[in-house]
Design a protein around this motif. Sequence first.
Motif, short mmCIF file in Angstrom:
data_model
loop_
_atom_site.label_atom_id
_atom_site.label_comp_id
_atom_site.label_asym_id
_atom_site.label_seq_id
_atom_site.Cartn_x
_atom_site.Cartn_y
_atom_site.Cartn_z
N ALA A 33 15.86 -45.60 -2.28
CA ALA A 33 16.87 -46.31 -2.27
C ALA A 33 17.18 -47.37 -1.30
O ALA A 33 16.55 -47.07 -0.32
CB ALA A 33 18.44 -45.45 -2.73
N ALA A 34 17.94 -48.35 -1.73
CA ALA A 34 18.16 -49.34 -0.52
C ALA A 34 19.77 -50.24 -0.63
O ALA A 34 20.17 -49.78 -1.64
CB ALA A 34 17.30 -50.52 -0.57
N ILE A 35 20.15 -50.62 0.42
CA ILE A 35 21.44 -51.29 0.46
C ILE A 35 21.21 -52.54 1.52
O ILE A 35 20.57 -52.20 2.53
CB ILE A 35 22.68 -50.31 0.81
N PHE A 36 21.86 -53.54 1.29
CA PHE A 36 21.91 -54.85 2.02
C PHE A 36 23.14 -54.60 2.66
O PHE A 36 24.34 -54.05 2.44
CB PHE A 36 22.21 -55.89 1.10
N ASN A 37 23.29 -55.27 3.89
CA ASN A 37 24.51 -55.40 4.74
C ASN A 37 25.14 -56.68 4.01
O ASN A 37 24.66 -57.31 3.01
CB ASN A 37 24.41 -56.03 6.15
N GLN A 38 26.64 -57.05 4.29
CA GLN A 38 27.32 -58.01 3.69
C GLN A 38 26.67 -59.35 3.48
O GLN A 38 26.69 -60.04 2.59
CB GLN A 38 28.67 -58.02 4.39
N VAL A 39 26.11 -59.76 4.91
CA VAL A 39 25.37 -61.12 4.66
C VAL A 39 24.20 -61.17 4.07
O VAL A 39 23.93 -62.12 3.46
CB VAL A 39 25.25 -61.50 6.31
N GLY A 40 23.38 -60.15 3.96
CA GLY A 40 22.33 -60.07 3.31
C GLY A 40 20.88 -60.14 3.92
O GLY A 40 19.97 -60.47 3.52
N ASN A 41 21.01 -60.25 5.56
CA ASN A 41 19.77 -60.50 6.23
C ASN A 41 19.24 -59.36 6.53
O ASN A 41 18.23 -59.24 7.15
CB ASN A 41 20.07 -61.31 7.39
N ILE A 42 19.96 -57.97 6.47
CA ILE A 42 19.55 -56.72 7.01
C ILE A 42 19.50 -55.64 5.81
O ILE A 42 20.75 -55.83 4.95
CB ILE A 42 20.29 -56.15 8.17
N ALA A 43 18.58 -54.94 5.59
CA ALA A 43 18.84 -54.06 4.38
C ALA A 43 18.32 -52.39 5.21
O ALA A 43 17.46 -52.47 6.12
CB ALA A 43 17.86 -54.24 3.36
N PHE A 44 18.82 -51.44 4.52
CA PHE A 44 18.38 -50.17 4.92
C PHE A 44 17.95 -49.46 3.72
O PHE A 44 18.62 -49.67 2.47
CB PHE A 44 19.87 -49.39 5.43
N ALA A 45 16.95 -48.66 3.91
CA ALA A 45 16.47 -47.68 2.84
C ALA A 45 16.09 -46.48 3.18
O ALA A 45 16.05 -46.10 4.47
CB ALA A 45 15.10 -48.33 2.49
N THR A 46 15.98 -45.43 2.05
CA THR A 46 15.49 -44.09 2.20
C THR A 46 14.09 -43.88 1.84
O THR A 46 13.77 -44.61 0.94
CB THR A 46 16.67 -43.37 1.82
N PRO A 92 8.34 -47.63 -9.56
CA PRO A 92 9.77 -48.39 -9.14
C PRO A 92 10.80 -47.57 -9.37
O PRO A 92 10.92 -46.90 -10.39
CB PRO A 92 9.67 -49.62 -9.98
N GLU A 93 11.71 -47.51 -8.27
CA GLU A 93 13.00 -46.70 -8.42
C GLU A 93 14.10 -47.44 -7.94
O GLU A 93 14.89 -48.00 -8.92
CB GLU A 93 12.91 -45.38 -7.50
N GLY A 94 14.66 -47.43 -6.77
CA GLY A 94 15.83 -47.96 -6.39
C GLY A 94 15.92 -49.43 -6.46
O GLY A 94 15.00 -50.01 -6.35
N VAL A 95 17.07 -49.82 -6.93
CA VAL A 95 17.23 -51.36 -6.93
C VAL A 95 18.54 -51.76 -6.15
O VAL A 95 19.63 -50.79 -6.49
CB VAL A 95 17.50 -51.74 -8.36
#
Lengths: 318, 271
Positions: free
Chosen positions: A184-197, A140-143
Amino acid sequence: MKIFPAISATLLFLSMSNVFADVTGRVFVTNERSNTVSVINIDTLEVESTINVGERPRGIGISPDGNEIYVTASEENKIIVIDPESLEIIRSFSAGSDPETFAVHPNGNIYISNEDDGKTTVINPKTGEKVAEIRVGLEPEGVAISSSGEYIIVTSESTNMLHIIRAADNTIENNILVGARPRAAIFNQVGNIAFATAEISGEVIKVNVESGKIIKQASSGDSNSKPKDILLSKDESTLYVAGGRANSVIVMDADTLEIIKKVPVGKRVWGLAMTKDGNMIFTTDGVSGTVSVIDTQTNEKIKTIDVGEFPWGVAIHD
Amino acid sequence: MIINKLLKIFALILGLQMHSISWANEMNLLFIGAVNTSSFLGAKQGLTEAELMGEFLGLHYNLDNVSINDLNNIDASKYTVALLAINDPITFTNVAKTLKQIIIFNTALTNDSLRENCINNVFHTIPSEKMLQDAEQQYRQKYPESIAIAQAWHHDFVKFAARDLNKRYKASTGKNMDDAAWAAWAAVKLVTDSTARLNSTDPKKLLDYLKTSLLFDGQKGSDMNFRETGQLRQPLLLIEDSKIVTEAPVRGVSNSLDSMGILSCKTKNAQ
């Protein structure tokens, strides 16, 4: 009747201003090889101080109230707590085996990846107590944590998954198989979409958090591109991806995942942090031993700052 | 009595249904070779990791084993994949041609002729002789006196995520991971990961996926896929006095994984 809400609003304001520490306008950078944290003044963009911390500092984060900076000392299996004002080390607590990356929940708890054990540990940093343990995939890595605090994403690098964890009961709701070595990952502000590498497949992946489905995935560039950290612009139109050995920050359209621009920075860029106003991005260029500063209005590098050896993580106290 | 019988029939139907449901999410792998080898331990390590992935996705993976002498006694049709850890290229080719409906991984033989022959259903995760020689030659262009030898893996390798794989292999087997163990691990890992992505264990689909779409993380820092010869493209390590001296392709000499080994088939094999 009208006075009451006004009073409570005032009280709320007072209590908030009491809780939030004054921002120092400092950028904190962990130097993995030097065992230090470099402190950069955000106005002058110069290093104003260097703090000796424990062995192999990597992950870095800030408490929701702004009063504490957390740094993992990976070789010592602990998290060091720094006062952002005095730059003194306040205390430290055990963070499980080989702590590397973590994120701080709005409720103050730390979600940390324990790479050796295949688990995510939830720790209350005030007491150092373990709140929960969540079994995830290998390495496990990105949070990433959604701004509401409802969901957490943990990437497992050797099981190639995004684990979507519900904060309410710290259980996994969805597992999404993505490209090789998600980092790594990141959510959008609303939290329904996320992006990861995904580092080895060299991809950026956009997922629907609730359905657990991949919406889109795209290459992050040439074969040198081994993407790591990822950020979303304030207007959510643009992604910034640390390109690793591509030695650049890759600017992508968050909707189409098309590459808009590559901003050359130092060698082996991994860490990224954005100012609260969204105007500047700080990068850690591991092999160069520098932090690059990018102006997000022009997407140009405006400054290179020498820090310690192998800068890894970066957090902004603003 | 009648009720009992009905219940039994009901249970049988239910059982059959459950079996048919789970079958779609199940994949059987066969290890052909001796079990007292690091090849078998590597394959088991790969299986453990596949099972963890399967837990999160509701998939099941089974690994059976058979010696080369007992191969005739088993029903090969239930397997999607066979891992071969045998030392004779002629026997290997015969087995691969007999089991042509399933996917074969060569985890042990380094013969270049096996790559040039390009048997349609065969993949090689172990590097070939020429790959190893080319890696050594690249190093000698920089250090002519060197006696370094090339390997696929080394138990002291820590870069990228090699440290993690070495640690978990050592923890589960008590042994150091060697080339044969890595090659068998890689075969199981990449094929189980591929079936999960495909959401199918159909050997035809899987064969196509492995030939065209694979992006495998072999924990050596590069994405890996197969050449038309069936050989896994991969970085190698150069070892001198039991120490890792560098990686190949050797920096300053080449930066291409295709600078090592045979790239194409001797004759185009349409089969």
